[in-house]
Design an enzyme around this catalytic site. Structure first.
Site, short mmCIF file in Angstrom:
data_model
loop_
_atom_site.label_atom_id
_atom_site.label_comp_id
_atom_site.label_asym_id
_atom_site.label_seq_id
_atom_site.Cartn_x
_atom_site.Cartn_y
_atom_site.Cartn_z
N GLY A 42 0.70 -1.23 0.01
CA GLY A 42 -0.04 -0.07 0.13
C GLY A 42 0.93 1.15 0.07
O GLY A 42 1.57 1.38 1.00
N ALA A 43 0.74 2.19 -0.97
CA ALA A 43 1.62 3.33 -1.25
C ALA A 43 1.63 4.10 -0.04
O ALA A 43 2.45 4.79 0.43
CB ALA A 43 1.37 3.85 -2.60
N GLU A 44 0.51 4.46 0.58
CA GLU A 44 0.05 5.78 1.33
C GLU A 44 0.76 4.94 2.80
O GLU A 44 1.47 5.75 3.42
CB GLU A 44 -1.15 5.93 1.75
CG GLU A 44 -1.82 6.63 0.42
CD GLU A 44 -2.21 5.42 -0.58
OE1 GLU A 44 -2.65 5.92 -1.68
OE2 GLU A 44 -2.30 4.30 -0.33
N ASN A 46 3.24 2.94 2.97
CA ASN A 46 4.52 3.01 2.89
C ASN A 46 5.19 4.34 3.14
O ASN A 46 6.34 4.33 3.79
CB ASN A 46 4.93 2.47 1.49
CG ASN A 46 4.86 1.16 1.11
OD1 ASN A 46 4.51 0.14 1.76
ND2 ASN A 46 4.73 0.75 -0.37
N ASN A 172 1.02 8.56 -8.93
CA ASN A 172 1.28 6.89 -8.68
C ASN A 172 0.02 6.31 -9.61
O ASN A 172 -0.89 5.74 -9.06
CB ASN A 172 0.84 6.49 -7.21
CG ASN A 172 1.77 5.65 -6.52
OD1 ASN A 172 2.42 5.18 -7.24
ND2 ASN A 172 2.11 5.83 -5.26
N ALA A 235 16.00 13.82 -9.91
CA ALA A 235 14.71 14.54 -9.48
C ALA A 235 14.85 16.10 -9.56
O ALA A 235 15.91 16.53 -9.08
CB ALA A 235 14.03 14.06 -8.36
N GLY A 259 8.30 0.12 -4.47
CA GLY A 259 8.31 0.77 -3.27
C GLY A 259 9.35 1.91 -3.38
O GLY A 259 9.39 2.99 -2.33
N ASP A 262 7.51 5.57 -3.39
CA ASP A 262 7.03 5.90 -2.03
C ASP A 262 7.96 6.21 -0.85
O ASP A 262 7.67 7.17 -0.29
CB ASP A 262 6.17 4.62 -1.46
CG ASP A 262 5.01 4.17 -2.34
OD1 ASP A 262 4.57 5.01 -3.19
OD2 ASP A 262 4.83 2.95 -2.39
N ASP A 298 8.89 -3.68 -0.30
CA ASP A 298 8.48 -2.18 -0.21
C ASP A 298 9.01 -1.76 1.12
O ASP A 298 9.28 -0.40 0.96
CB ASP A 298 6.98 -2.09 -0.21
CG ASP A 298 6.54 -2.54 -1.64
OD1 ASP A 298 7.33 -3.23 -2.41
OD2 ASP A 298 5.12 -2.54 -1.84
#
Length: 303
Positions: A42-44, A46, A172, A235, A259, A262, A298
């Site tokens: 789960g991204a959030e 993470n 995402n 970035a 992962g 995130d 992740d």
């Protein structure tokens, strides 16, 4: 969901989104495996775990089924030190994700339609609930879960602003969850409205046709702080009308890339809470991503 009165202090960040049980075969592909591991995906969550590891108070907000997989997720995330703003659902299950590892890349299969998290709806988090929170973070995965989740995210942006919190949004894009046309319009609207937006250069090209960081900035002119991630290149951050800031990515022996995005967001947001300058925040994002890139999961394992 816990009452704010039960918390000793208000979390600095609230991360909102689904966490699933992750099933990964260990002895063969899914079509032949007889053994597998059960983890979390789960991204959030993470991002929440990464910000907690950096020393900040974080809450993860979501819904889970009232089932053993929901219990497992709560136990694991609780041991990672985050506050759990979670509702349990007796009538909808915890979502499940299967990973099918491959030599070049891993395929994933979602079983999350009709999940407890997909039942999040407007009113899930109010401005009163978010009072004192500095950043509210979610991703483009959440509005893709259901129509009610999409409405919830729209209201979440409004509630966060009413509570004087910054809105952080990671694009995402997840191709299996919705059509490119629907994703393109919704993700563009939310990304442009956020205070901090994270987007991969490759995913922006895939869903919007923008090729360079400068083109992405021109496409999202209203976002206060836009961070464009470009894999092992680096970035670039665009803040207001100032000159963009670029920080190259470190050289990393990658074990698995899942992962890393995130983790980058968690490092950047933690450094934001610390008051770091923009270059330092980008460097913190790279450092957090590097730690995840060198493991086959992740999140780092619990001690």
């Amino acid at each position: 969901m816990s009452s704010p009165d039960t918390l000793t202090s208000v979390p600095e960040i609230v991360c909102v989104g689904e966490n699933m049980a992750l099933i990964t075969p260990t002895d063969a592909g899914l079509n032949q495996a007889t053994h597998a591991t059960i983890g979390l995906a789960g991204a959030e969550a993470n991002v929440a775990a990464g910000v907690v590891a950096a020393g900040h108070r974080v809450a993860w907000a979501s819904r889970l089924g009232n089932d053993p997989l929901g219990d497992r997720i709560l136990s694991d995330l609780g041991r990672r030190g985050m506050d759990l703003w979670v509702e349990r659902d007796d009538d909808a299950p915890t979502g499940v994700m299967f990973k099918d590892p491959g030599v070049e890349s891993s395929a994933v299969y979602y079983y999350r339609k009709g999940s407890a998290a997909a039942r999040m709806a407007a009113g899930f988090l109010t401005a009163d609930r978010l009072q004192g929170v500095r950043i509210v973070h979610t991703t483009g995965i959440t509005p893709a879960l259901s129509a009610s989740c999409s409405e919830m995210v729209d209201e979440l942006f409004t509630a966060a602003r009413a509570a004087n919190a910054l809105v952080s949004f990671d694009v995402n894009d997840r191709r299996p969850l919705w059509s490119r046309e629907e994703a393109s319009a919704t993700l563009a609207r939310l990304a442009d409205a956020a205070d901090i937006t994270f987007v991969g250069r490759d995913e922006a090209e895939r869903i919007w046709g923008t090729v360079t960081p400068a083109e992405i900035r021109a496409f999202l002119p209203h976002c206060a702080l836009l961070v464009v991630k470009d894999g092992d290149v680096g970035a670039t951050a665009f803040e207001g009308d100032a000159e963009p800031v670029f920080v190259p990515a470190p050289v990393v022996d990658v074990v698995e890339p899942v992962g890393a995005g995130d983790a980058f967001a968690s490092g950047f947001l933690a450094a934001t809470l610390d008051g770091a300058d923009l270059a330092a925040r980008l460097s913190a994002g790279h450092a957090a991503a590097e730690r995840v890139l060198t493991i086959a999961a992740d999140l780092p394992p619990l001690d």
